[in-house]
Design a protein around this motif. Structure first.
Motif, PDB file in Angstrom:
ATOM      1  N   LEU A  91     -10.773  24.512  38.475  1.00  0.00           N
ATOM      2  CA  LEU A  91     -10.219  23.163  38.564  1.00  0.00           C
ATOM      3  C   LEU A  91     -10.794  22.372  39.729  1.00  0.00           C
ATOM      4  CD1 LEU A  91      -8.098  21.261  37.263  1.00  0.00           C
ATOM      5  CD2 LEU A  91      -6.414  22.204  38.864  1.00  0.00           C
ATOM      6  N   THR A  92     -11.030  23.012  40.872  1.00  0.00           N
ATOM      7  CA  THR A  92     -11.595  22.318  42.031  1.00  0.00           C
ATOM      8  C   THR A  92     -12.961  22.912  42.371  1.00  0.00           C
ATOM      9  OG1 THR A  92     -10.567  23.767  43.688  1.00  0.00           O
ATOM     10  CG2 THR A  92      -9.295  21.859  42.940  1.00  0.00           C
ATOM     11  N   GLN A 108       3.187  16.759  36.829  1.00  0.00           N
ATOM     12  CA  GLN A 108       2.095  15.800  36.660  1.00  0.00           C
ATOM     13  C   GLN A 108       1.082  15.822  37.806  1.00  0.00           C
ATOM     14  OE1 GLN A 108       3.630  11.886  35.843  1.00  0.00           O
ATOM     15  NE2 GLN A 108       4.954  12.589  34.176  1.00  0.00           N
ATOM     16  N   LYS A 109       1.445  16.459  38.908  1.00  0.00           N
ATOM     17  CA  LYS A 109       0.553  16.516  40.065  1.00  0.00           C
ATOM     18  C   LYS A 109       0.524  17.934  40.624  1.00  0.00           C
ATOM     19  CE  LYS A 109       2.892  13.114  42.006  1.00  0.00           C
ATOM     20  NZ  LYS A 109       3.600  12.508  40.879  1.00  0.00           N
ATOM     21  N   LEU A 110      -0.559  18.219  41.337  1.00  0.00           N
ATOM     22  CA  LEU A 110      -0.716  19.507  42.003  1.00  0.00           C
ATOM     23  C   LEU A 110      -1.066  19.236  43.458  1.00  0.00           C
ATOM     24  CD1 LEU A 110      -0.671  22.519  41.008  1.00  0.00           C
ATOM     25  CD2 LEU A 110      -3.159  22.414  41.008  1.00  0.00           C
ATOM     26  N   ALA A 111      -0.267  19.742  44.372  1.00  0.00           N
ATOM     27  CA  ALA A 111      -0.568  19.638  45.797  1.00  0.00           C
ATOM     28  C   ALA A 111      -1.260  20.927  46.237  1.00  0.00           C
ATOM     29  CB  ALA A 111       0.710  19.419  46.606  1.00  0.00           C
ATOM     30  N   PHE A 112      -2.177  20.815  47.181  1.00  0.00           N
ATOM     31  CA  PHE A 112      -2.875  22.007  47.655  1.00  0.00           C
ATOM     32  C   PHE A 112      -3.389  21.762  49.068  1.00  0.00           C
ATOM     33  CE2 PHE A 112      -6.030  19.389  45.516  1.00  0.00           C
ATOM     34  CZ  PHE A 112      -7.159  19.469  46.324  1.00  0.00           C
ATOM     35  N   GLU A 129      -3.934  14.388  35.160  1.00  0.00           N
ATOM     36  CA  GLU A 129      -4.625  13.679  34.087  1.00  0.00           C
ATOM     37  C   GLU A 129      -6.103  13.475  34.403  1.00  0.00           C
ATOM     38  OE1 GLU A 129      -2.514  10.255  36.404  1.00  0.00           O
ATOM     39  OE2 GLU A 129      -2.088  12.334  35.819  1.00  0.00           O
ATOM     40  N   GLY A 130      -6.511  13.802  35.650  1.00  0.00           N
ATOM     41  CA  GLY A 130      -7.912  13.705  36.006  1.00  0.00           C
ATOM     42  C   GLY A 130      -8.126  13.038  37.352  1.00  0.00           C
ATOM     43  N   GLY A 131      -9.332  13.151  37.876  1.00  0.00           N
ATOM     44  CA  GLY A 131      -9.643  12.550  39.159  1.00  0.00           C
ATOM     45  C   GLY A 131      -9.822  13.589  40.248  1.00  0.00           C
ATOM     46  N   GLU A 132     -10.098  13.117  41.447  1.00  0.00           N
ATOM     47  CA  GLU A 132     -10.291  13.984  42.602  1.00  0.00           C
ATOM     48  C   GLU A 132      -9.006  14.096  43.422  1.00  0.00           C
ATOM     49  OE1 GLU A 132     -12.860  15.799  43.760  1.00  0.00           O
ATOM     50  OE2 GLU A 132     -13.998  15.368  41.934  1.00  0.00           O
TER      51      GLU A 132
END
Length: 397
Positions: A91-92, A108-112, A129-132
Motif C-alpha cells: 500500500l505504501t 475510510q482513513k488509515l493513520a500511520f 479512496e486513493g492519494g498519498e
C-alpha cells in the motif's frame, strides 16, 4: 521476537538434515527438485511481517512488511489484505519506513507513523479512496504511540516537546554533554483535532507516558505514566485523564512491569498484562475496574503460562495467545474467568487482530517457515493470507 529467534534456530538445524535427505534421494534415483543450501545470507532476504489490523467492517487487514535487510537496515511498508479477493498488496512505497497502521472508526482513513518527511517520525493520514499520505504532525520530535478517538474526530498521541533553537545549536556545535534522567525530554500525552489541527498536551513536561487507550465514550484516556521517570526505576502507574480538562485520576499502581493496556467494549474494565507479585516481565492478564479498585488476575489460576497477546471481543470476552514451550496457542476467556481452549493452528500465532465478524488475523510462523499473515475465520478454518517469503521454499530445510 523471542518466538522468531527460536524458529530461526530450529530452521538452521533442520537445514543440514534437509540437504542430507535431498542427497540421499538423488543417490537412490528418486526424482527430486534441486534446492539451495541454507546460508547465513539467506536470512538477510527474509521479510519481517508484523502488526495486523482489521478494518472496522472486517473485510480488510492492514499489516507491516519489511524489505530484505540492506545497508544495515530494513525499510518498512504497509500492506493491505482484501478478504473479498483473498489477495495482499503493498500500500505504501516510501523510501523511508511506514509502520503502525491504524484504521479510523469509519474505515475510510488509515493513520500511520513514518519518517518519510525527514529526521523525525510523524503521524500521517491516508485516505483509502486513493492519494498519498498527508503529515498530520510536523514538530521537531518523533511520535511513538497514537490512537483514534471513538468518534474519529481527533487522535491522541505520545511525543516529547520539540527541540528548541538552543538544542539544535548544541547539536550543530557537537556539544553532546547530556545528563541522563535530568535533561531528557519526556514523552507527553497530546490530542490533535483533525479538523482544526489544534494540538493540546494533557500531561506536564516532567511526566513520562508510554501507553494510551481511549475510553469508549471519548471523554477520557487511560494511560501508563510516571512522574518519576528515572531509567533505573519501575514507577509507572495507570491513570485516567480527562480529555477536556486534563484532570488525572490514578487507577492502579501495579506490582512490577506491565503493558498492553486495553478497555473492555462496555468501558467497565481496564485490562493489561501484569505480574503476580513483581517482575521480571508481565506474565498474566489482569482486569481492573475503570472506576478504580483492586485488579483481578484473570488467567493466573487456570493458565500458568506467559500471555503473548490478547484482544477484547465484541461480546465482552477475550481472545488470548499464550506460550506453550516452543509453541503458542489460542484460548478464550470470559470476563469472569471461564476458559475455553481453541483448536491447534498450523503455525505459531503471535500478534493478532480481531474483526467484528469473529475472524482473527494473526502473524504466524513455524520452525521451518518464516512469518506470514494468516486468517482464522469465525468457523475455525485457517488459511495463509500473505506470501511475501515464498523464496524461502527454495532452500533445503
Amino acid at each position: 521476537m523471542r518466538q522468531l529467534a527460536l524458529g530461526i534456530g530450529c530452521i538452521a538445524m533442520l537445514a543440514l538434515g534437509g540437504a542430507g535427505r535431498a542427497q540421499e534421494s538423488a543417490a537412490s534415483g528418486e526424482k527430486t527438485t534441486e534446492k539451495k543450501a541454507l546460508t547465513p545470507e539467506a536470512f538477510l532476504e527474509l521479510r519481517q511481517v508484523q502488526d495486523p489490523q482489521f478494518s472496522p467492517d472486517g473485510t480488510r487487514v492492514a499489516f507491516v512488511v519489511s524489505d530484505p535487510f540492506k545497508n544495515d537496515k530494513r525499510t518498512l511498508h504497509i500492506w493491505l489484505y482484501d478478504g473479498k479477493t483473498k489477495s495482499a498488496r503493498q500500500l505504501t512505497y516510501s523510501d523511508k519506513s511506514d509502520s503502525v497502521p491504524r484504521w479510523s472508526p469509519d474505515g475510510q482513513k488509515l493513520a500511520f507513523l513514518s519518517n518519510r518527511g525527514g529526521e523525525y517520525q510523524q503521524l500521517y493520514i491516508l485516505r483509502m479512496e486513493g492519494g498519498e499520505g498527508v503529515a498530520l504532525t510536523k514538530a521537531k520530535a518523533s511520535v511513538s504511540v497514537f490512537a483514534w478517538s471513538p468518534d474519529g474526530q481527533s487522535i491522541a498521541f505520545i511525543s516529547p516537546d520539540p527541540k528548541t533553537d538552543e538544542d539544535e545549536k548544541k547539536e550543530k556545535d557537537k556539544d553532546d554533554a547530556h545528563v541522563v534522567d535530568k535533561e531528557d525530554k519526556q514523552p507527553r500525552l497530546r490530542v490533535i483535532d483533525l479538523k482544526s489541527k489544534e494540538e493540546r498536551a494533557l500531561t506536564k513536561p516532567n511526566w513520562m507516558v508510554s501507553e494510551l487507550v481511549w475510553m469508549p465514550d471519548g471523554q477520557a484516556i487511560v494511560m501508563s505514566a510516571t512522574d518519576r521517570p528515572a531509567s533505573d526505576q519501575n514507577t509507572h502507574r495507570i491513570y485516567a485523564v480527562s480529555v477536556k480538562a486534563g484532570a488525572m485520576k490514578e487507577l492502579a499502581a501495579p506490582h512490577g512491569p506491565f503493558a498492553e493496556l486495553q478497555i473492555s467494549p462496555s468501558g467497565a474494565l481496564v485490562s493489561y498484562q501484569g505480574c503476580r507479585e513483581d517482575g521480571p516481565q508481565p506474565h498474566d492478564l489482569m482486569l481492573l475496574p475503570s472506576s478504580g479498585g483492586a485488579p483481578r488476575n484473570l488467567t493466573g489460576a487456570s493458565l500458568d503460562r506467559m500471555i503473548v497477546d490478547y484482544k477484547w471481543l465484541k461480546g465482552g470476552s477475550l481472545l488470548v495467545t499464550y506460550a506453550e514451550g516452543f509453541k503458542t496457542r489460542f484460548t478464550s476467556y470470559s470476563s469472569e474467568g471461564e476458559r475455553k481452549e481453541i483448536g491447534e493452528l498450523p503455525v505459531n500465532a503471535e500478534q493478532f487482530s480481531v474483526a467484528s465478524t469473529g475472524a482473527a488475523a494473526f502473524i504466524g510462523e513455524a520452525t521451518t517457515s518464516p512469518r506470514e499473515l494468516w486468517i482464522r475465520e469465525a468457523d475455525g478454518s485457517v488459511q495463509q493470507a500473505s506470501h511475501v517469503n515464498e523464496a524461502w521454499k527454495s532452500y533445503a530445510v
